[in-house]
Design an enzyme around this catalytic site. Sequence first.
Site, PDB file in Angstrom:
ATOM      1  CG  HIS A 230      63.043  35.734 120.041  1.00 44.95           C
ATOM      2  ND1 HIS A 230      62.320  36.827 119.959  1.00 44.95           N
ATOM      3  CD2 HIS A 230      63.711  35.555 118.798  1.00 44.95           C
ATOM      4  CE1 HIS A 230      62.432  37.255 118.938  1.00 44.95           C
ATOM      5  NE2 HIS A 230      63.182  36.832 118.210  1.00 44.95           N
ATOM      6  CG  ASP A 232      66.928  35.840 115.807  1.00 50.71           C
ATOM      7  OD1 ASP A 232      65.805  35.681 116.585  1.00 50.71           O
ATOM      8  OD2 ASP A 232      67.136  36.918 115.410  1.00 50.71           O
ATOM      9  CG  HIS A 288      65.857  39.927 119.464  1.00 53.69           C
ATOM     10  ND1 HIS A 288      66.697  38.894 119.587  1.00 53.69           N
ATOM     11  CD2 HIS A 288      65.342  39.865 118.479  1.00 53.69           C
ATOM     12  CE1 HIS A 288      66.646  37.977 118.343  1.00 53.69           C
ATOM     13  NE2 HIS A 288      65.580  38.781 117.886  1.00 53.69           N
ATOM     14  NE  ARG A 298      59.211  47.933 114.692  1.00 58.04           N
ATOM     15  CZ  ARG A 298      59.982  46.796 114.657  1.00 58.04           C
ATOM     16  NH1 ARG A 298      59.160  45.644 114.800  1.00 58.04           N
ATOM     17  NH2 ARG A 298      61.171  46.425 114.331  1.00 58.04           N
TER      18      ARG A 298
HETATM   19  C1  LIG Z   1      65.089  29.547 110.478  1.00 59.45           C
HETATM   20  C2  LIG Z   1      64.759  29.518 111.568  1.00 59.45           C
HETATM   21  C3  LIG Z   1      64.809  30.356 112.614  1.00 59.45           C
HETATM   22  C4  LIG Z   1      63.650  30.303 113.552  1.00 59.45           C
HETATM   23  C5  LIG Z   1      63.547  28.832 113.393  1.00 59.45           C
HETATM   24  C6  LIG Z   1      63.631  28.614 112.091  1.00 59.45           C
HETATM   25  C7  LIG Z   1      62.262  29.127 111.484  1.00 59.45           C
HETATM   26  C8  LIG Z   1      61.379  30.150 112.100  1.00 59.45           C
HETATM   27  C9  LIG Z   1      62.718  30.962 112.821  1.00 59.45           C
HETATM   28  C10 LIG Z   1      61.858  31.917 113.944  1.00 59.45           C
HETATM   29  C11 LIG Z   1      61.647  33.206 113.518  1.00 59.45           C
HETATM   30  C12 LIG Z   1      60.881  33.820 114.827  1.00 59.45           C
HETATM   31  C13 LIG Z   1      61.824  33.920 115.991  1.00 59.45           C
HETATM   32  C14 LIG Z   1      62.250  32.394 116.024  1.00 59.45           C
HETATM   33  C15 LIG Z   1      63.079  32.400 117.260  1.00 59.45           C
HETATM   34  C16 LIG Z   1      60.992  31.532 115.888  1.00 59.45           C
HETATM   35  O1  LIG Z   1      60.344  31.060 116.990  1.00 59.45           O
HETATM   36  O2  LIG Z   1      60.998  31.167 114.512  1.00 59.45           O
HETATM   37  C17 LIG Z   1      62.998  32.171 115.006  1.00 59.45           C
HETATM   38  C18 LIG Z   1      63.722  30.897 114.988  1.00 59.45           C
HETATM   39  C19 LIG Z   1      64.852  30.458 115.515  1.00 59.45           C
HETATM   40  O3  LIG Z   1      65.934  31.483 115.404  1.00 59.45           O
HETATM   41  O4  LIG Z   1      65.226  29.463 116.342  1.00 59.45           O
HETATM   42  O1  LIG Z   2      60.396  42.830 114.171  1.00 60.66           O
HETATM   43  C1  LIG Z   2      61.576  42.863 114.627  1.00 60.66           C
HETATM   44  O2  LIG Z   2      61.934  43.651 114.628  1.00 60.66           O
HETATM   45  C2  LIG Z   2      61.876  41.679 115.268  1.00 60.66           C
HETATM   46  C3  LIG Z   2      61.577  40.316 114.857  1.00 60.66           C
HETATM   47  C4  LIG Z   2      62.391  39.265 115.521  1.00 60.66           C
HETATM   48  O3  LIG Z   2      62.966  39.410 116.429  1.00 60.66           O
HETATM   49  C5  LIG Z   2      62.466  38.002 114.527  1.00 60.66           C
HETATM   50  O4  LIG Z   2      61.511  37.687 113.688  1.00 60.66           O
HETATM   51  O5  LIG Z   2      63.150  37.015 115.027  1.00 60.66           O
HETATM   52 FE   LIG Z   3      64.588  37.533 116.368  1.00 58.43          FE
END
Ligand SMILES: C=C1C[C@]23C[C@H]1CC[C@H]2[C@@]12CCC[C@@](C)(C(=O)O1)[C@H]2[C@@H]3C(=O)O
Ligand SMILES: O=C(O)CCC(=O)C(=O)O
Ligand SMILES: [Fe+2]
Length: 359
Positions: A230, A232, A288, A298
Site C-alpha cells: 500500500h 500511505d 511498501h 516484530r
Molecule cells: C490517518 C489515516 C491513515 C490511514 C487512514 C487513516 C487511519 C488509518 C491509516 C492506515 C494505517 C495502515 C495503512 C493504511 C493505508 C490503512 O489502511 O489505514 C493507513 C491509512 C492511509 O494512509 O490511508
Molecule cells: O510495520 C511497518 O514497518 C509498516 C507499517 C505500515 O506500513 C503502516 O502502518 O502503514
Molecule cells: Fe504504511
Amino acid sequence: MNSILESFKSNPVHDLNHIIPLDFKTANNLPDSHKWTDHPIVDPFTVGSVPIIDLSDPNAISLIRHACEKWGVFQVTNHGIPLNLLKQVELQTLRLFSLPADQKVSALRSPDGITGYGQPRISVFFPKMMWSEVFSMMGSPMEHATKLWPHQHDHQANFCNIMEEYQKEMKKVSEKMFKLMVESLGVSLEEVEWLKPTMSCKDPQTLLQLNSYPVCPESDTSRAMGFAPHTDSSFLTVLHQSTTTSDLQIFRDNIGWMPVHPISGALVVNVGDLMHILSNGQFNTVLHRVLVNNTHHRVSAAYFYGPPRDVKISPSINLIDHDHPPLFCPVSWKELLDIRAKHYNKALDFFRNDIVTAK
Ligand SMILES: C=C1C[C@]23C[C@H]1CC[C@H]2[C@@]12CCC[C@@](C)(C(=O)O1)[C@H]2[C@@H]3C(=O)O
Ligand SMILES: O=C(O)CCC(=O)C(=O)O
Ligand SMILES: [Fe+2]
C-alpha cells in the site's frame, strides 16, 4: 468531528472477520485463511539502500529532496527524539500485543471507528488475511487502556503517558520534516496557508498506529503477509521499527522489492499520497509492504501526518508553469480517504487531471 473519522463513519467495515485478528498465541500453523498464494518472491540481489539522512548535515535539504524524488522514503538520524522514549514505546507496544486475545478484543475498533485494536484497515481489499494486528490512537488512548488493563491503573497510566508523550514528539518531527520537504521543493512556507500563525486553529490531523507481527509458525514465511502492499495517504508517515528483523520493504520501479533495514534510533519517513499531490508528482508516494519471520515478534509505530480538516491540497503554485501543468485537482484528506475506501491504491487516478475516470 475530524475528517478522517468522518470518512471512516461513511465507509464502515461490515465484516467482523476483517476487524478481529486471529488469536496468534494459539495458532500453531498458518491457517488457509492466512496463506497467500501470489506472493512475489524477493530478489535478494537488489543493490543500493534507502537513503539515511543526518538532520544535522548542512546538506540535509538537498538530500531530502533527492530521497523524496528518487525513493519516496528515507531514514533520519539526529531527529531529536530521545532514544529512551523510542525504547519505551517499543516495550509498551510489546506489552499490549502480548495480552490474551480476549483482553485485546475488549478494546476492539468499532466497524465505523478509527481507534482501538483490530486488523489493518486495508484487510477488506484482499482475499487472504494478514499476519498482523494493530492498535490505533488519536490523542489519549485512555478509553481503550481501561479496557485493556481493567484492574491495573498503573499500566493504564504508564501506557497513556508514553503514547501521549510520543504523539507530542512525533507531531514536532513530522512538522519539521514537512517543512523541510516543502522547502526542498523550492516552495515558500508562506504559500502553505494553514501553517501561518494566524491559522493556528487549523491543526494538522494525525494518527498513531502500533503494528504487531507475531512470530509466524510456518517455516516457509513467504506464504504469509504481514502488511499488504500500500501507499500511505498522508503527507508523510514517521515510522519507528524494532531492530529485530528487516521485514519492511519498499517497491522501486524497474528494480522490485527492497528491504528497509532497521537502524537503531533512526526513524523511517515515508512520502504519502498528499505530498505526491502537493509536489505535483515530483515526490514519489512509496509503495511498501511488510513480510513476516519465524523467529521474532516484530513491532512498529507509524505516525500519519496530514492536513487539517477541510483543507484542500493541490499542486503547489510555485511548481506550475506552461510546461508543468497541475497533474492533480484539489482534494482534502477526507475526499482522498473516501475514494481509497472504495478503490484502494487506484484512488490517486481519480484526482489526476490527465486521466478521465468514471467516479
Ligand atoms: C490517518 C489515516 C491513515 C490511514 C487512514 C487513516 C487511519 C488509518 C491509516 C492506515 C494505517 C495502515 C495503512 C493504511 C493505508 C490503512 O489502511 O489505514 C493507513 C491509512 C492511509 O494512509 O490511508
Ligand atoms: O510495520 C511497518 O514497518 C509498516 C507499517 C505500515 O506500513 C503502516 O502502518 O502503514
Ligand atoms: Fe504504511
